[in-house]
Structure formats: structure tokens, C-alpha cells
Design a protein around this motif. Structure first.
Motif, short mmCIF file in Angstrom:
data_model
loop_
_atom_site.label_atom_id
_atom_site.label_comp_id
_atom_site.label_asym_id
_atom_site.label_seq_id
_atom_site.Cartn_x
_atom_site.Cartn_y
_atom_site.Cartn_z
N THR A 284 0.79 -0.91 0.08
CA THR A 284 0.54 0.24 -0.05
C THR A 284 0.68 1.51 0.14
O THR A 284 0.61 2.42 -0.66
CB THR A 284 -1.15 0.20 1.05
N LYS A 285 1.98 1.10 0.82
CA LYS A 285 2.89 2.07 0.80
C LYS A 285 3.33 2.95 -0.28
O LYS A 285 3.65 3.95 -1.08
CB LYS A 285 4.42 2.29 2.25
N ILE A 286 3.70 1.32 -1.40
CA ILE A 286 5.33 1.18 -2.86
C ILE A 286 3.87 2.10 -3.66
O ILE A 286 3.88 3.03 -4.67
CB ILE A 286 5.06 0.40 -3.18
N ILE A 287 2.47 1.63 -4.09
CA ILE A 287 2.07 1.78 -4.14
C ILE A 287 1.08 3.51 -4.47
O ILE A 287 0.58 4.26 -5.31
CB ILE A 287 0.18 1.18 -4.71
N GLU A 288 1.53 3.65 -3.13
CA GLU A 288 1.31 5.32 -2.87
C GLU A 288 2.36 6.18 -3.61
O GLU A 288 2.24 7.68 -3.91
CB GLU A 288 0.88 5.96 -1.14
N TYR A 289 3.46 5.52 -3.50
CA TYR A 289 4.33 6.41 -4.33
C TYR A 289 4.45 7.31 -6.19
O TYR A 289 4.61 7.25 -6.53
CB TYR A 289 5.74 5.21 -4.21
N GLU A 290 3.49 5.83 -6.32
CA GLU A 290 2.98 6.19 -7.96
C GLU A 290 3.94 5.90 -8.49
O GLU A 290 4.69 6.71 -9.40
CB GLU A 290 2.11 7.18 -8.27
N ILE A 291 4.66 4.82 -7.88
CA ILE A 291 5.59 4.61 -9.08
C ILE A 291 5.68 4.20 -10.55
O ILE A 291 4.77 4.14 -11.57
CB ILE A 291 6.86 3.81 -8.18
N SER A 292 6.77 4.24 -11.37
CA SER A 292 6.98 4.01 -13.21
C SER A 292 6.55 2.92 -12.97
O SER A 292 7.29 2.27 -12.73
CB SER A 292 8.52 5.11 -13.60
N PRO A 293 6.21 2.18 -14.13
CA PRO A 293 5.91 0.86 -14.19
C PRO A 293 7.46 -0.07 -15.20
O PRO A 293 7.58 -0.44 -15.37
CB PRO A 293 4.66 0.78 -15.34
N ASP A 294 8.41 1.45 -15.62
CA ASP A 294 9.53 1.51 -16.61
C ASP A 294 10.17 0.13 -15.20
O ASP A 294 10.20 1.18 -14.22
CB ASP A 294 9.97 1.90 -17.90
N GLY A 295 10.46 -0.55 -15.32
CA GLY A 295 11.85 -1.34 -13.82
C GLY A 295 11.34 -1.29 -13.17
O GLY A 295 11.67 -1.50 -11.77
N LEU A 296 9.82 -1.90 -12.98
CA LEU A 296 9.11 -2.09 -11.61
C LEU A 296 9.53 -3.64 -11.06
O LEU A 296 9.88 -3.15 -9.84
CB LEU A 296 7.13 -1.69 -12.04
N VAL A 297 9.81 -4.68 -11.42
CA VAL A 297 10.14 -5.28 -11.40
C VAL A 297 11.12 -5.30 -10.32
O VAL A 297 11.06 -5.98 -8.92
CB VAL A 297 9.94 -6.66 -11.79
N PRO A 298 11.97 -5.24 -10.56
CA PRO A 298 13.76 -4.83 -10.45
C PRO A 298 14.20 -3.55 -9.26
O PRO A 298 14.11 -4.21 -8.23
CB PRO A 298 14.39 -4.23 -11.79
N ASN A 299 13.01 -2.79 -9.93
CA ASN A 299 12.37 -2.27 -8.10
C ASN A 299 11.88 -2.60 -7.28
O ASN A 299 12.45 -2.09 -6.07
CB ASN A 299 11.93 -0.49 -8.91
N LEU A 300 10.94 -3.46 -7.29
CA LEU A 300 10.30 -3.99 -6.86
C LEU A 300 11.20 -4.88 -5.18
O LEU A 300 11.37 -4.77 -4.58
CB LEU A 300 8.90 -4.79 -7.16
N LEU A 301 11.93 -5.59 -6.36
CA LEU A 301 12.91 -6.97 -5.45
C LEU A 301 13.59 -5.95 -4.63
O LEU A 301 14.36 -6.67 -4.24
CB LEU A 301 14.32 -7.74 -6.61
#
Length: 217
Positions: free
Chosen positions: A141-158
Motif C-alpha cells: 500500500t505504501k509503495i502504491i502511494e509512491y505512484e512509481i513508474s511501470p518502467d523497471g517496476l519488477v527490478p525496483n520492487l526486488l
């Protein structure tokens, strides 16, 4: 009431404007910033740390500590990554209330309340894993609030998850050092019950604040 709501909202939406603005401005793979954010969130996430403190309170062997911490990590890593990837968030107030409830539950467990009240002991490993799943939804929920770019989403999540684990290990190290000294004193046995009652009260207050924020907002 306004002060209470403001405090609850600050706790429920623990995304600083500086961090949020930075994340919204960048795109692509940015591993180090997300590692930093993950570690920062865990190190400043008092509710996560309180639950972790409760989990290891009566664990003395490193092997047992490793098992429970791994179960907690497995739980929150799974729902954090999947929750963000599939954009499944839970209302911040409600998920933080559940996280507060996990602190309350663990303190009750530590003082043997379930054995006295219900006549049986819930499976502590299963409870740690299940609450880990809820803690992960809190992270998502906190990360979704960042509204991060979908570009590079998986590596950034990891990378964020790696940061969370680093922060968790650092917090755990501090807790274990403090606990090792405390357990050597006679005050540990005398005050263990009081410490868990205090933790239970903190969990209860967290639940109340978040539910108040939910209903008032």
C-alpha cells in the motif's frame, strides 16, 4: 479529534513528500534508491519492529529466531511484491489497523492469554506467516502511494524488498543485542510480563488510532 486524526493519517500514510516526489520523477531501473527506501521504511516502521520484537521475545536459539524471522520475511515479501505488481492495495488505515492488531495478538500470545482463555495454543509459526502477509500488504500500500513508474517496476520492487530485509536485519540486530543484555539480569523475568502488557497496549492504541482515522476520514 483533529489532532488524533492528523496523527493517525500521518502513521497510515508514511510516505514523506521528499521521497514521494523523487520516486515520481524517476523512471527505469533505480536499484540503490529503492534499496534505501526499503531499508528506511523498515527501520522507521515502529509497528513492524514492535511485532518483530514480540516474535523473538522468548526465542533464545539463533536457529529458532531464524525460522520465525524467515517466515515473517516470506510473508511480507510475497504480498508486497504481488500486491504492487497487480496493483492490489488495501486502505492504509485498515491495513495499518491489522498490523497494530498483530502487535496486540503477539503480546497476548507471549503472556499465555490464549492458553488460559481458550484452552489451547495457536500455532505460532502459522500466525507469524499470516501476519507477515498482512504486513506485506501494508508495504504494498505504501509503495502504491509512491505512484512509481511501470518502467523497471519488477527490478525496483526486488530492490525495495532487499532494502526491507536489510532494514529488518539491522533492527533485529539491535533488538537481539539489547535483549541479550537484558536477559542476563534478574529484571527480565520480573518485567517480561509488564513489557508484553505495554506492547499489547501499544498495539491496541495503534488499532484505535487507525480505525478512528478510517471512520472520521
Amino acid at each position: 479529534m483533529c489532532l488524533l486524526l492528523g496523527t493517525a493519517e500521518a502513521f497510515a500514510h508514511a510516505v514523506t513528500e521528499g521521497d514521494k516526489g523523487y520516486i515520481q520523477e524517476i523512471s527505469g531501473v533505480n536499484l540503490l534508491p529503492f534499496v534505501y527506501l526499503g531499508a528506511k521504511h523498515m527501520m522507521t516502521g515502529y509497528d513492524h519492529i514492535l511485532f518483530l520484537f514480540g516474535v523473538i521475545f522468548f526465542l533464545y536459539r539463533i536457529k529458532h529466531i531464524g525460522i520465525y524471522v524467515s517466515l515473517f520475511a516470506l510473508g511480507h515479501s510475497t504480498t508486497m511484491i504481488l500486491g504492487v505488481y497487480f496493483n492490489v492495495g488495501i486502505n492504509s488505515y485498515l491495513i495499518d489497523a491489522i498490523i497494530g492488531l498483530s502487535v496486540f495478538y503477539k503480546a497476548l500470545d507471549n503472556i499465555g492469554a490464549f492458553q488460559r482463555w481458550l484452552g489451547f495454543q495457536p500455532n505460532t509459526k502459522v500466525a507469524t506467516l499470516v501476519f507477515g502477509l498482512f504486513h506485506g500488504f501494508g508495504l504494498a500500500t505504501k509503495i502504491i502511494e509512491y505512484e512509481i513508474s511501470p518502467d523497471g517496476l519488477v527490478p525496483n520492487l526486488l530492490a525495495f524488498n532487499v532494502g526491507v530485509e536489510i532494514g529488518q536485519l539491522l533492527a533485529l540486530t539491535v533488538i537481539l543485542i539489547g535483549m541479550s543484555y537484558w536477559r542476563r539480569t534478574s529484571s527480565f523475568i520480573r518485567h517480561a510480563y509488564t513489557a508484553n502488557v505495554a506492547m499489547m497496549s501499544a498495539g491496541f492504541i495503534l488499532v484505535g488510532m487507525q480505525l478512528t482515522g478510517y471512520f472520521v476520514s
